[in-house]
Design a protein around this motif. Structure first.
Motif, PDB file in Angstrom:
ATOM      1  N   GLU A 370      -3.683 -10.911   6.126  1.00 13.58           N
ATOM      2  CA  GLU A 370      -3.895  -9.469   6.095  1.00 13.58           C
ATOM      3  C   GLU A 370      -5.372  -9.163   6.307  1.00 13.58           C
ATOM      4  O   GLU A 370      -6.242 -10.031   6.230  1.00 13.58           O
ATOM      5  CB  GLU A 370      -3.420  -8.897   4.756  1.00 13.58           C
ATOM      6  N   MET A 371      -5.670  -7.886   6.550  1.00  6.99           N
ATOM      7  CA  MET A 371      -7.019  -7.444   6.878  1.00  6.99           C
ATOM      8  C   MET A 371      -8.042  -7.877   5.837  1.00  6.99           C
ATOM      9  O   MET A 371      -9.103  -8.415   6.183  1.00  6.99           O
ATOM     10  CB  MET A 371      -7.033  -5.919   7.032  1.00  6.99           C
ATOM     11  N   ASP A 372      -7.748  -7.660   4.574  1.00  3.63           N
ATOM     12  CA  ASP A 372      -8.700  -7.993   3.516  1.00  3.63           C
ATOM     13  C   ASP A 372      -8.957  -9.492   3.418  1.00  3.63           C
ATOM     14  O   ASP A 372     -10.021  -9.918   2.964  1.00  3.63           O
ATOM     15  CB  ASP A 372      -8.198  -7.469   2.166  1.00  3.63           C
ATOM     16  N   GLU A 373      -8.002 -10.298   3.849  1.00  3.56           N
ATOM     17  CA  GLU A 373      -8.148 -11.747   3.763  1.00  3.56           C
ATOM     18  C   GLU A 373      -8.965 -12.323   4.912  1.00  3.56           C
ATOM     19  O   GLU A 373      -9.642 -13.336   4.763  1.00  3.56           O
ATOM     20  CB  GLU A 373      -6.768 -12.416   3.761  1.00  3.56           C
ATOM     21  N   ILE A 374      -8.920 -11.676   6.073  1.00  9.68           N
ATOM     22  CA  ILE A 374      -9.496 -12.245   7.286  1.00  9.68           C
ATOM     23  C   ILE A 374     -10.824 -11.624   7.688  1.00  9.68           C
ATOM     24  O   ILE A 374     -11.625 -12.254   8.402  1.00  9.68           O
ATOM     25  CB  ILE A 374      -8.486 -12.109   8.458  1.00  9.68           C
ATOM     26  N   ASN A 375     -11.126 -10.407   7.238  1.00 11.48           N
ATOM     27  CA  ASN A 375     -12.316  -9.710   7.729  1.00 11.48           C
ATOM     28  C   ASN A 375     -13.606 -10.495   7.505  1.00 11.48           C
ATOM     29  O   ASN A 375     -14.503 -10.473   8.359  1.00 11.48           O
ATOM     30  CB  ASN A 375     -12.432  -8.326   7.084  1.00 11.48           C
ATOM     31  N   SER A 376     -13.727 -11.177   6.391  1.00 14.41           N
ATOM     32  CA  SER A 376     -14.956 -11.917   6.106  1.00 14.41           C
ATOM     33  C   SER A 376     -15.120 -13.144   6.999  1.00 14.41           C
ATOM     34  O   SER A 376     -16.213 -13.736   7.055  1.00 14.41           O
ATOM     35  CB  SER A 376     -14.987 -12.348   4.636  1.00 14.41           C
ATOM     36  N   ASP A 377     -14.075 -13.528   7.730  1.00 16.65           N
ATOM     37  CA  ASP A 377     -14.127 -14.739   8.560  1.00 16.65           C
ATOM     38  C   ASP A 377     -14.497 -14.461  10.015  1.00 16.65           C
ATOM     39  O   ASP A 377     -14.745 -15.410  10.779  1.00 16.65           O
ATOM     40  CB  ASP A 377     -12.776 -15.463   8.527  1.00 16.65           C
ATOM     41  N   PHE A 378     -14.500 -13.199  10.424  1.00 12.24           N
ATOM     42  CA  PHE A 378     -14.759 -12.910  11.835  1.00 12.24           C
ATOM     43  C   PHE A 378     -16.157 -13.348  12.271  1.00 12.24           C
ATOM     44  O   PHE A 378     -16.360 -13.763  13.412  1.00 12.24           O
ATOM     45  CB  PHE A 378     -14.562 -11.419  12.126  1.00 12.24           C
ATOM     46  N   ALA A 379     -17.137 -13.263  11.381  1.00  6.01           N
ATOM     47  CA  ALA A 379     -18.511 -13.623  11.739  1.00  6.01           C
ATOM     48  C   ALA A 379     -18.629 -15.097  12.120  1.00  6.01           C
ATOM     49  O   ALA A 379     -19.511 -15.469  12.914  1.00  6.01           O
ATOM     50  CB  ALA A 379     -19.454 -13.300  10.584  1.00  6.01           C
ATOM     51  N   SER A 380     -17.734 -15.933  11.601  1.00 10.61           N
ATOM     52  CA  SER A 380     -17.760 -17.363  11.920  1.00 10.61           C
ATOM     53  C   SER A 380     -16.665 -17.761  12.904  1.00 10.61           C
ATOM     54  O   SER A 380     -16.357 -18.945  13.057  1.00 10.61           O
ATOM     55  CB  SER A 380     -17.621 -18.188  10.638  1.00 10.61           C
TER      56      SER A 380
END
Length: 466
Positions: A370-380
């Motif tokens: 879900e959005m809250d789980e994946i958003n922090s990973d986009f930068a990497s």
């Protein structure tokens, strides 16, 4: 047979209690894709118990009519379940909601016309509420069906006259309901029902396409409350419980979706979004530049990446590309690429639309985030592949205070190293808004049908010897 009937009638409350517990377990099971099948089975058993118990409680049932309706409904239901395309599921769900509302109205009218029964004050309130909720659910769901199915008759209403007309219809509906309550007047009840049908249509018609997923969720809630109203009218505790469960769960889901859009439910229902379109590349009248690439380019980039995130949208559903996406996912996994899916709560045309499509293709649940789980990973993340999504990845929601979707949480794909977007054209999304993501230097547009493009990516990776 009479002994069985007497036994069921004498223990009806116990049977209804078992059914109610199973319905609760149904909702619990449907809270996760891993347990959804089990939850559906609980629901089937619970409904069978409810129907059989109610059947034996009925006084002088017209067997041929009841059994005939059940058989006909089962045939139509099984036929639709086997033939409806996944792209048509949202409008199918909306249409089913309309039948629940219509049933509530029909039962309320039949009860009012039952001249042998004297309706007290409480019964009149139940009939009034059940009928107008059912009538609103019926017409609003029919419009939602037409809107989602792109029917020509489901036109969005715009103009300053809309809200005053809505207010007048609502006041008139309440007024006629009050007259019925005080005087037991049948004409007043009929007038209230007719106005409620018109109000339901007028209420939903001004809402733009961008808000339609929330509307579908809310109508699901309304259909539950309408069923609960039928339960009060019929004195059926099982129907009250089941309707309340559906109504409350639909209301909670509507709240969750509104929160995901950073908007209030009142704003969705009476404010509207996506009622005016903005042409792609025409914010200030000047053309915008974008980079176009091929499926072969995309395949090469993903095969040589260490991490890939796939963002599905309605374009994947429209192109029926979920199985091709699953093949791409498996191929990249074989090459050691970390591949995951990012799901926005309002992606598609109904709640959970993308989850259903990926589940149909047997994509492992652990890689669907879900959005809250994946958003922090986009930068990497090395590469993001957006398949037919627009509004849920639109940076304007974070960067442009003048945008209608400003403040709406989005999948923050702009943080990734490379972004690839599959679209048929540069046209706007369902909310009618242009997307600055498409014009970024690190974005590559891939034009074509989603299924065809993904299949070409797979062939490209295989052909390159990966």
């Amino acid at each position: 047979m009479s002994d069985l009937s007497n036994m069921i009638a004498a223990n009806a409350d116990w049977f209804y209690l078992v059914g109610a517990i199973l319905f609760v377990l149904t909702l619990r099971g449907l809270s996760s894709p891993k347990t959804a099948i089990r939850g559906n089975r609980f629901g089937m058993v619970a409904m069978a118990i409810a129907v059989v118990t109610t059947f034996f409680l009925a006084e002088g049932p017209v067997l041929w009519l009841i059994i005939g309706a059940m058989v006909l409904g089962a045939i139509v239901g099984m036929w639709k379940a086997k033939t409806v395309a996944m792209t048509q599921m949202p409008e199918t769900v909306a249409l089913m909601h309309s039948f629940v509302g219509l049933a509530a109205v029909a039962i309320a009218l039949a009860t009012v016309l039952h001249t042998e029964q004297q309706h007290g004050a409480v019964a009149r309130v139940e009939l009034f509420i059940g009928c107008f909720i059912g009538a609103i659910t019926f017409s609003a769901s029919v419009f939602a069906f037409g809107k989602l199915a792109a029917k020509s008759w489901a036109k969005t209403l715009v103009g300053g006259w809309v809200k005053p007309v809505q207010a007048l219809l609502f006041i008139a509906m309440i007024a006629f309901g009050a007259v019925y309550f005080v005087t037991n007047s049948l004409p007043a009840f009929y007038a209230m029902a007719v106005i409620a049908v018109i109000f339901g249509w007028m209420w939903i018609a001004p809402i733009g396409g961008g808000d339609m997923p929330v509307v579908v969720s809310l109508l699901n809630s309304f259909s539950g409350w309408a069923a609960a109203g039928i339960g009060f009218t019929l004195g059926n505790s099982m129907l009250i419980i089941a309707g309340s469960l559906v109504g409350s769960s639909g209301a909670i889901l509507s709240y969750i979706m509104c929160k995901a859009m950073n908007r209030s439910l009142l704003n969705v229902l009476f404010g509207g979004m996506g009622t005016s379109a903005v042409s792609a590349g025409s914010d200030d009248g000047a053309p915008k530049n974008y980079k176009a690439g091929s499926a072969e380019d995309a395949g090469f980039l993903m095969a040589n990446a260490s991490s890939v995130v796939i963002v599905p949208g309605y374009g994947m559903a429209q192109g029926r590309a979920q199985n091709a996406v699953k093949e791409l996912y498996e191929l990249l996994k074989e090459e050691g690429v970390n591949v995951r899916f990012a799901i926005h709560p309002v992606a598609g045309r109904m709640p959970g639309h993308m989850n259903v499509l990926l589940a149909e293709a047997d994509v492992p649940y652990d890689d669907i985030l879900e959005m809250d789980e994946i958003n922090s990973d986009f930068a990497s993340t090395d590469v993001v592949l957006v398949i037919g999504a627009n509004d849920v990845v639109n940076p304007s929601a974070k960067d442009d205070p003048t945008s209608p979707i400003f403040g709406m949480p989005i999948l923050e794909v702009t943080k990734a190293q490379t972004i690839m977007v599959i679209k048929r054209s540069m046209s706007t999304g369902y909310a009618g808004l242009d997307n600055s993501l498409f014009y970024m230097d690190k974005t590559m547009m891939i034009f074509g049908d989603a299924k065809k493009m993904v299949e070409e990516m797979v062939r490209s990776i295989n052909g390159a010897g990966h």
